[in-house]
Design a protein around this motif. Structure first.
Motif, PDB file in Angstrom:
ATOM      1  N   ILE A   4     -44.647 -13.017 115.052  1.00  7.45           N
ATOM      2  CA  ILE A   4     -45.959 -13.281 115.656  1.00  7.45           C
ATOM      3  C   ILE A   4     -46.085 -14.778 115.883  1.00  7.45           C
ATOM      4  O   ILE A   4     -46.006 -15.568 114.939  1.00  7.45           O
ATOM      5  CB  ILE A   4     -47.106 -12.786 114.751  1.00  7.45           C
ATOM      6  N   ASP A   5     -46.244 -15.149 117.152  1.00  6.26           N
ATOM      7  CA  ASP A   5     -46.350 -16.556 117.528  1.00  6.26           C
ATOM      8  C   ASP A   5     -47.693 -16.821 118.192  1.00  6.26           C
ATOM      9  O   ASP A   5     -48.134 -16.053 119.065  1.00  6.26           O
ATOM     10  CB  ASP A   5     -45.239 -16.937 118.503  1.00  6.26           C
ATOM     11  N   VAL A   6     -48.337 -17.905 117.771  1.00  5.94           N
ATOM     12  CA  VAL A   6     -49.578 -18.365 118.396  1.00  5.94           C
ATOM     13  C   VAL A   6     -49.292 -19.696 119.075  1.00  5.94           C
ATOM     14  O   VAL A   6     -48.764 -20.621 118.439  1.00  5.94           O
ATOM     15  CB  VAL A   6     -50.712 -18.546 117.369  1.00  5.94           C
ATOM     16  N   TYR A   7     -49.616 -19.792 120.354  1.00  6.15           N
ATOM     17  CA  TYR A   7     -49.357 -20.992 121.127  1.00  6.15           C
ATOM     18  C   TYR A   7     -50.674 -21.674 121.493  1.00  6.15           C
ATOM     19  O   TYR A   7     -51.577 -21.045 122.049  1.00  6.15           O
ATOM     20  CB  TYR A   7     -48.586 -20.648 122.408  1.00  6.15           C
ATOM     21  N   GLU A   8     -50.774 -22.950 121.175  1.00  3.17           N
ATOM     22  CA  GLU A   8     -51.985 -23.727 121.458  1.00  3.17           C
ATOM     23  C   GLU A   8     -51.575 -25.046 122.112  1.00  3.17           C
ATOM     24  O   GLU A   8     -50.761 -25.794 121.557  1.00  3.17           O
ATOM     25  CB  GLU A   8     -52.759 -24.003 120.154  1.00  3.17           C
ATOM     26  N   ARG A   9     -52.135 -25.319 123.278  1.00  2.00           N
ATOM     27  CA  ARG A   9     -51.726 -26.526 123.998  1.00  2.00           C
ATOM     28  C   ARG A   9     -52.242 -27.809 123.343  1.00  2.00           C
ATOM     29  O   ARG A   9     -51.662 -28.875 123.519  1.00  2.00           O
ATOM     30  CB  ARG A   9     -52.166 -26.464 125.451  1.00  2.00           C
TER      31      ARG A   9
END
Length: 586
Positions: free
Chosen positions: A31-36
């Motif tokens: 599970i990956d969460v990407y936040e700029r």
């Protein structure tokens, strides 16, 4: 189902809490969460969560709820501050907490169950290798916009300008609203203290005031579009710092207009929308984070209980759509109230406060009486004073109070529509037994509506004692998006000598529309407003304390300065589309 690769774009409350719940459900999944944004780079100050939300959060994840609860500041009510004084409305408990602190907790707890959170990573949905892609990147989601046709996205931008700021002031244990007249126009701020860190201040202005104050001028060449500069912050300090007790602070704060987001579908293939990417509700009802957390819980539950992504997405949407629609229905009038608050700041404080607290149907009249009886009693006394009644006389139903306009005086507020309108039978000690005090009579040759003598566009007269009959025109309350055009039409009618408008019944939800639009006509244009009610209004005595019966709806509409007269329509309540019942939030 047992997805092994989940990608979540956006590390706000929705994305982070979902990632934690999925990490608990599928311990072996990637599970990956990407936040700029970089860590700690999120803009904003505080968020508010209702007691109900905290209970739901505790039931689903007691550890997260406990950590957030220990950081939060309990608030017990709402306080209005205006030139005429202060009014406090208790009985509206929420907790306020730093947005940054909430995100820090959710990030830590997501990582504790194996989630990988990537800050400073502007992920591309098309390039992600995942079984499931969750778009949680906010109201202005670029990934949703790229597939707007598939999702059926609609974005309606509000009229007011707002900006999120902070202050070191402790605003106290109430969410406090400041209303300040200035040389540029009316200005208002929503302020509340959070548990630790800066208090939150949201300044909201109509577009004209914003421009006259020079706040539309770009702050600096390297600033983000709309970002406030030193001169703009200093101007707002001059208005609000003295009232707050400390100056204002910017955190890359930008002027914005609120986007109301809806989507016909919340999923497309293996992609699904949650939080503000799926739907928004104006911040004045404090439901953005609440809906985001509820979305995360519902989607996690649906993915756990169904075998395929498609079935899970369908179940998630079925569960959440009714609740979201309810919040958006309540948020719409609140947003429009805040866009136009300056046009009713001339009201006496007690009535202004009543107008504010009843800007949505979220709380029944009985709920208001239970929560803040003194404030409601003050508003009822102020209403009686408007036509010279004794404010210390025993309280009675608002329709029984006298009415004066243009030299005409009626002994009470009930009028008939057409020559054959029946009288009120009266039923119960709280409901007056009245025969219409006057008659609204259409002029010959105008349009007619089935079951009545009035239709939109019909002109007529109020046959009441006075120097001359009051001229009326019948209108159907418009869709909210057309309010401003309709108000201009009413203003033109007034210039042509029309004294009042008769607002007609219609499709489902017509009563709420009559009351909201009538309030704007009455306070912004200044003509007499008569709202139609069923002929048997006085006998509709629903005893459910969560639902306002017709007599109570009418009482509230009059006391809150939204209607002047009640016009008895020659049809029964069962023959008209029902109004939407109040539905308490919190």
């Amino acid at each position: 189902m047992g997805a092994t690769r989940v990608a979540i774009i956006g590390a706000g409350p929705a994305g982070l809490f979902l990632s934690r719940l999925l990490g608990q459900t599928w311990p072996g999944a990637r599970i990956d969460v990407y936040e700029r944004s970089e860590p700690g780079g999120t803009a904003g100050f505080g968020i508010a969560l209702s007691d109900r939300t905290m209970r739901q959060l505790a039931a689903r994840d007691s550890l997260v709820a406990d950590r957030i609860g220990r950081l939060a500041r309990p608030l017990s009510g709402v306080e209005l501050r205006m030139p005429g004084g202060r009014l406090r409305y208790d009985g509206f408990p929420v907790v306020a907490v730093s947005r940054g602190a909430v995100l820090a907790v959710l990030t830590e707890e997501a990582r504790a169950v194996g989630v990988r959170v990537h800050h400073g990573h502007d992920a591309r949905a098309d390039e992600l290798d995942a079984d499931l892609v969750v778009l949680a990147d906010g109201a202005r989601s670029t990934h949703r916009t790229a597939r707007a046709a598939a999702f059926g996205t609609t974005v309606r931008t509000g009229a007011a300008r707002y900006i999120w700021l902070g202050t070191t002031a402790d605003v106290g244990d109430a969410a406090t609203m400041f209303f300040v007249p200035t040389e540029h126009g009316p200005m208002a701020a929503h302020a509340y203290s959070c548990g630790g860190g800066l208090s939150t201040v949201v300044v909201e202005l109509d577009d004209g005031t914003w421009r006259r104050a020079g706040l539309d001028v770009a702050c600096r060449a390297d600033g983000a579009p709309g970002e406030i500069g030193a001169a703009g912050l200093a101007l707002l300090d001059d208005v609000f710092a003295g009232q707050l007790g400390a100056g204002l602070v910017s955190n890359r704060s930008r002027w914005s207009r609120f986007d109301v987001v809806t989507n016909r579908r919340w999923s497309d293939g293996n992609r699904v929308l949650i939080g503000d990417a799926a739907h928004t509700a104006h911040f004045a009802v404090a439901s953005g984070t609440t809906m985001a957390l509820a979305d995360a819980m519902a989607l996690a539950g649906a993915l756990r209980e169904h075998d395929t992504v498609t079935a899970a997405f369908d179940a998630y949407e079925r569960e959440r759509r009714p609740a979201v629609a309810r919040v958006q229905r309540l948020a719409g009038p609140s947003m429009r109230w805040w866009e136009t608050y300056g046009r009713r700041m001339h009201l006496p404080p007690a009535q202004f406060g009543m107008h504010f607290i009843t800007r949505t149907t979220a709380i029944s009249y009985h709920g208001l009486r239970r929560r803040c009886p003194t404030r409601i009693a003050e508003a009822e006394a102020a209403y009686r004073r408007t036509d010279g009644a004794d404010p210390d006389a025993p309280a009675r139903h608002a329709v029984a109070e006298p009415f004066t306009a243009r030299g005409s005086r009626l002994p009470h507020r009930l009028v008939g529509v057409g020559a054959s309108a029946p009288g009120s039978s009266g039923a119960g000690a709280d409901v007056p037994c009245l025969v219409p005090a006057a008659r609204l009579e259409p002029l010959p040759g105008g349009p007619r509506q089935g079951g009545g003598e009035w239709a939109a566009g019909t002109q007529g007269r109020l046959l009441a004692p006075g120097p001359y009959p009051l001229r009326f025109v019948a209108l159907a309350a418009p869709d909210p998006a057309a309010d401003d055009d309709a108000l201009r039409e009413v203003a033109a009618l007034r210039r042509r000598g029309v004294d009042g408008v008769l607002l007609l019944p219609g499709r489902a939800g017509w009563w709420d529309r009559i009351v909201e639009f009538g309030g704007r006509v009455r306070t912004e244009v200044g003509v007499v407003v008569a709202g139609c009610v069923p002929m048997d209004w006085s006998t509709d005595l629903c005893r459910d304390p969560a639902v306002d019966a017709w007599p109570t709806r009418i009482h509230l509409a009059l006391v809150s300065a939204r209607l002047d007269l009640v016009a008895q329509w020659p049809r029964r309540a069962t023959e008209l589309a029902p109004p939407e019942a109040p539905d308490e939030l919190g």
